[in-house]
Design an enzyme around this catalytic site. Sequence first.
Site, PDB file in Angstrom:
ATOM      1  N   THR A 170       0.813  -1.030  -0.052  1.00 40.90           N
ATOM      2  CA  THR A 170      -0.036  -0.098  -0.022  1.00 40.90           C
ATOM      3  C   THR A 170       0.943   1.045  -0.067  1.00 40.90           C
ATOM      4  O   THR A 170       1.974   1.246   0.332  1.00 40.90           O
ATOM      5  CB  THR A 170      -0.993  -0.108   1.123  1.00 40.90           C
ATOM      6  N   ARG A 198     -14.303  -6.764  -0.368  1.00 36.03           N
ATOM      7  CA  ARG A 198     -13.607  -6.567   0.895  1.00 36.03           C
ATOM      8  C   ARG A 198     -13.017  -5.046   0.993  1.00 36.03           C
ATOM      9  O   ARG A 198     -12.396  -4.731  -0.094  1.00 36.03           O
ATOM     10  CB  ARG A 198     -12.683  -7.628   1.292  1.00 36.03           C
ATOM     11  N   VAL A 199     -13.469  -4.452   1.971  1.00 39.44           N
ATOM     12  CA  VAL A 199     -13.109  -3.158   1.994  1.00 39.44           C
ATOM     13  C   VAL A 199     -11.857  -3.183   3.475  1.00 39.44           C
ATOM     14  O   VAL A 199     -12.143  -3.807   4.502  1.00 39.44           O
ATOM     15  CB  VAL A 199     -13.875  -2.186   2.461  1.00 39.44           C
ATOM     16  N   ASP A 201      -8.769  -1.304   5.737  1.00 39.94           N
ATOM     17  CA  ASP A 201      -8.446  -0.046   6.474  1.00 39.94           C
ATOM     18  C   ASP A 201      -8.196   1.332   5.730  1.00 39.94           C
ATOM     19  O   ASP A 201      -8.715   2.380   6.163  1.00 39.94           O
ATOM     20  CB  ASP A 201      -7.369   0.103   7.448  1.00 39.94           C
ATOM     21  N   THR A 221      -0.169   1.550   6.899  1.00 41.20           N
ATOM     22  CA  THR A 221      -0.120   0.260   5.913  1.00 41.20           C
ATOM     23  C   THR A 221      -0.038  -0.756   6.750  1.00 41.20           C
ATOM     24  O   THR A 221       0.508  -0.789   8.168  1.00 41.20           O
ATOM     25  CB  THR A 221       1.073   0.554   4.961  1.00 41.20           C
ATOM     26  N   GLY A 222      -0.545  -2.099   6.470  1.00 39.42           N
ATOM     27  CA  GLY A 222      -0.442  -3.371   7.080  1.00 39.42           C
ATOM     28  C   GLY A 222      -1.669  -4.067   7.002  1.00 39.42           C
ATOM     29  O   GLY A 222      -2.371  -3.736   6.174  1.00 39.42           O
ATOM     30  N   GLY A 224      -5.064  -4.821   7.401  1.00 37.52           N
ATOM     31  CA  GLY A 224      -6.195  -3.974   7.426  1.00 37.52           C
ATOM     32  C   GLY A 224      -7.111  -4.247   8.250  1.00 37.52           C
ATOM     33  O   GLY A 224      -7.816  -3.269   9.369  1.00 37.52           O
TER      34      GLY A 224
HETATM   35  N1  ASP Z   1      -3.738  -1.820   4.653  1.00 40.02           N
HETATM   36  C1  ASP Z   1      -4.159  -2.430   3.412  1.00 40.02           C
HETATM   37  C2  ASP Z   1      -5.324  -3.319   3.649  1.00 40.02           C
HETATM   38  O1  ASP Z   1      -5.459  -4.066   4.366  1.00 40.02           O
HETATM   39  C3  ASP Z   1      -3.036  -3.402   2.989  1.00 40.02           C
HETATM   40  C4  ASP Z   1      -1.371  -2.956   3.038  1.00 40.02           C
HETATM   41  O2  ASP Z   1      -1.356  -1.963   3.873  1.00 40.02           O
HETATM   42  O3  ASP Z   1      -0.692  -3.348   2.414  1.00 40.02           O
HETATM   43  O4  ASP Z   1      -6.096  -3.328   2.648  1.00 40.02           O
END
Ligand code: ASP
Length: 302
Positions: A170, A198-199, A201, A221-222, A224
Amino acid sequence: MIPKLIVHGGAWNFPKETEQAHRNGVKYAVETIYPLLLDGMSALDAAEKAVNILEEDPTYDAGKGAFLNEIGEIELDAMIMDGRDLSFGAVAAIQNFLHPVSIARKVMEKTEHCLLVGKGAQSFAQAEGFSILASEELLTERELTFFQKIQNDPSFRTYHPFDMNKPSDTVGAVVMDHHGNLAAATSTGGTARKKQGRVGDSPIVGAGAYADNQLGAVSTTGWGESIMKVLLAKALCDLFSKYSPIKAAIKSIDILEKRVSGLGGVIGINAAGNYAFAHNTPKMAFAYANGPEKVIAKIKSA
Ligand code: ASP
């Protein structure tokens, strides 16, 4: 005020051979946008344009290069927030556009709403003049191959990318402009093999991003599903009033880890214009400007 700009390109266990592309991409975004910011560009424009650059870069899971969902399609989420008056715009599960963050900005500026999803978001984007792309134009060989590999793997979980050698990138940007105004933006293809619809964060205010001139601004990021539970971006903005920026960032990641066993990373700028970053994933890619001549770009290990 000396403007500030920090961007990220995801937090996961980047294999060595992908590190350079991830570092170069975030560095290029800062090197391109920071001079414009010094010339007077607004925080909101800079956040949007920096994220646009990263959406165009197929290295990252945003715009071109995004992950495929469980049925092999790309669905994108994005948001942008204005720290002056807390207005924000977001889109979720939108298909066939290269710059979802720019559509999110139009949602903020041209509608009475904050978040549009799916078909409605797509019709709105088309009405606003965004070009609709063929699905193949966002698709990369890398993601198709990865999808084919995990498609029928019963052991695969959507949180695996954040601590294993699987991609998750992300993108996001946080900016303070000459006037001291803050903005934050985040854009993503979400998680690999996510359910259709799916949505994550990223388009959720306070989770994927937050900006308040009185507190600070953050992009996350991470994983979600964990980030949403603790509203990570807002949590860090609140912590800015109590701790130094780096300490606040570490504390926000502690909350993510201890409260919901989450995985992720944060970048931010506090109200005084100081940078913050932290992550509990093995690595995080980010870059920031320390004055006109100095762009620091890192793949930081935990
Ligand atoms: N946070 C994002 C999600 O879960 C994925 C990511 O940060 O790489 O959609």
